[in-house]
Scaffold this motif. Structure first.
Motif, PDB file in Angstrom:
ATOM      1  N   GLY A 110     -18.963  61.114  -7.447  1.00  0.00           N
ATOM      2  CA  GLY A 110     -18.540  59.808  -7.918  1.00  0.00           C
ATOM      3  C   GLY A 110     -17.042  59.621  -7.989  1.00  0.00           C
ATOM      4  N   GLN A 111     -16.277  60.721  -7.839  1.00  0.00           N
ATOM      5  CA  GLN A 111     -14.820  60.632  -7.851  1.00  0.00           C
ATOM      6  C   GLN A 111     -14.291  60.460  -6.434  1.00  0.00           C
ATOM      7  N   PRO A 112     -13.065  59.936  -6.275  1.00  0.00           N
ATOM      8  CA  PRO A 112     -12.478  59.831  -4.935  1.00  0.00           C
ATOM      9  C   PRO A 112     -12.442  61.190  -4.244  1.00  0.00           C
ATOM     10  N   THR A 167      -3.201  69.482  -4.974  1.00  0.00           N
ATOM     11  CA  THR A 167      -4.327  68.571  -4.806  1.00  0.00           C
ATOM     12  C   THR A 167      -4.121  67.726  -3.555  1.00  0.00           C
ATOM     13  N   SER A 226     -11.451  64.461  -2.609  1.00  0.00           N
ATOM     14  CA  SER A 226     -10.248  65.293  -2.669  1.00  0.00           C
ATOM     15  C   SER A 226     -10.662  66.751  -2.792  1.00  0.00           C
ATOM     16  N   LYS A 233      -5.554  64.541  -1.502  1.00  0.00           N
ATOM     17  CA  LYS A 233      -6.381  63.340  -1.605  1.00  0.00           C
ATOM     18  C   LYS A 233      -6.838  62.927  -0.206  1.00  0.00           C
ATOM     19  N   SER A 279     -13.734  67.645  -5.380  1.00  0.00           N
ATOM     20  CA  SER A 279     -13.805  66.584  -6.383  1.00  0.00           C
ATOM     21  C   SER A 279     -15.235  66.418  -6.880  1.00  0.00           C
ATOM     22  N   ASP A 280     -15.368  65.957  -8.124  1.00  0.00           N
ATOM     23  CA  ASP A 280     -16.684  65.771  -8.738  1.00  0.00           C
ATOM     24  C   ASP A 280     -17.420  64.591  -8.106  1.00  0.00           C
TER      25      ASP A 280
END
Length: 384
Positions: free
Chosen positions: A197-199, A222, A201, A224, A194-195
């Motif tokens: 700042g993103q949640p 995906t 995952s 999480k 995940s990028d």
């Protein structure tokens, strides 16, 4: 009239008995010297379970207060640990960018888009001398009747990823016979984080060459993740955990969907008694159900035991792809990584058998006992 009232709540008889016995202290001494009383008291003490919680209950209130303060500190430690794992995830993302050019070149070699140079192909194995000797002997043997056939030179490394699926038990158990022709078109598996700042995952990308089964060039899964202590049970925190996963829609070509099968069923009309045959599609076991996962319950309702097991297995497979298969693909293709895992497991079992043998040796004079072999345990996938 005689006064039958008690003085200070003590019956006259008991007061007189205490006086005759020389007072309460004297009576206590006499009772404690009674073997039957002592035995009963000891039995009662032995029946009390000596657990940590029972010990804590005996502590003074002031000490319990300090223990509660320690628990608050422990919760704060858990939240700091969660931040640590978030930074680890950022570090994984950074190094994934460094690995990717090497993985891209790996794909080019596998597909045959690029041929490795002599320097890139050089590898010194432990059995190099034996292989060289065998090759020299083979070159010296000339059969006059049959000219030497030209050695085949297929493009790239055929069936690379399919061979990994076949080698790894955790994956081969999911693959049905009708899945195999599809998996032979698999060209690469990538992990995307995940990028910033993103949640938290990660995404597994399965890249396929054009095939007769579906039109998707890439199938995705995906996962999480969560890296924070549970509010209801903060002390259970042991690092990031997968909490849910999403698949993707597979655009199957007509009649090629292996995740369903068509069955025929006869139906009898209740009134007329006529019989008709209907066809309907029902779910079919397939590896490609991997892309249509069971969803974790998000409405507070708990899943049944079978669903929880299915979900846990799915999470374990996702971790295995991310942490083992993708980073070390060539070693699972050759089987070297699997042999390492097997040798480690056999070593552990060997130690247990040796200890059991020592115990049996001590009882050689006893009746002969046939040792029962313990079933081997599957390797667990460790969560980060």
């Amino acid at each position: 009239m005689a006064d039958n009232s008690f003085s200070d709540g003590v019956p006259p008889d008991s007061g007189e008995a205490a006086k005759n016995a020389g007072g309460p202290e004297k009576l206590t001494d006499q009772v404690m010297q009674n073997p039957q009383v002592l035995a009963a008291l000891q039995e009662r003490l032995d029946s009390v379970s000596h657990t940590p919680s029972s010990y804590i209950e005996t502590l003074p209130r002031a000490v319990k207060r300090r223990i509660n303060a320690l628990k608050q500190l422990q919760v704060r430690c858990a939240h700091i640990e969660a931040k640590f794992y978030e930074e680890v995830h950022d570090l994984e993302r950074k190094y994934a960018a460094l690995y990717q050019p090497l993985f891209d070149k790996r794909r080019e070699f596998i597909t045959g888009d690029v041929e490795p140079t002599d320097a890139e192909s050089e590898w010194h194995s432990e059995n190099e001398e034996d292989d060289k000797l065998a090759g020299d002997m083979k070159n010296k043997v000339v059969i006059a009747e049959k000219p030497a056939a030209e050695e085949p030179n297929p493009r790239g490394i055929p069936e690379f990823w399919f061979t990994i699926f076949r080698n790894v038990d955790m994956l081969s158990e999911l693959v049905q016979e009708y899945d195999e022709p599809i998996l032979k078109h698999l060209q690469d598996i990538k992990v995307k984080f995940s990028d910033p700042g993103q949640p938290m995952s990660f995404v597994l990308e399965f890249h396929f060459e054009p095939n007769d089964y579906f039109t998707n060039p890439v199938l995705t899964k995906t996962y999480k993740m969560k890296s924070e202590p549970d509010k209801a049970d903060p002390f259970s925190f042991e690092g990031p955990e997968i909490v849910d996963c999403d698949g993707c829609t597979i655009d199957w070509k007509k009649g090629r969907n292996v995740t369903v099968k068509t069955i025929k069923k006869k139906q009898k009309h209740k009134g007329r008694g006529t019989v008709r045959t209907i066809t309907k599609q029902v779910p079919n076991e397939s590896f490609f159900n991997f892309f249509n996962p069971l969803k974790a319950s998000g409405d507070g309702e708990s899943l049944d035991e079978d669903s929880e097991f299915t979900l846990a297995s799915d999470f374990e497979i996702g971790h295995f792809f991310r942490e083992r298969i993708v980073p070390r693909a060539v070693l699972y293709f050759t089987g070297e990584a699997i042999e390492d895992d097997d040798n480690f497991e056999e070593g552990e079992e060997g130690e247990e058998e040796e200890l059991e043998g020592d115990e049996e040796g001590e009882d050689e004079d006893d009746a002969e006992v046939t040792p029962k072999k313990e079933p081997s345990q599957p390797a667990e996938c460790k969560q980060q």
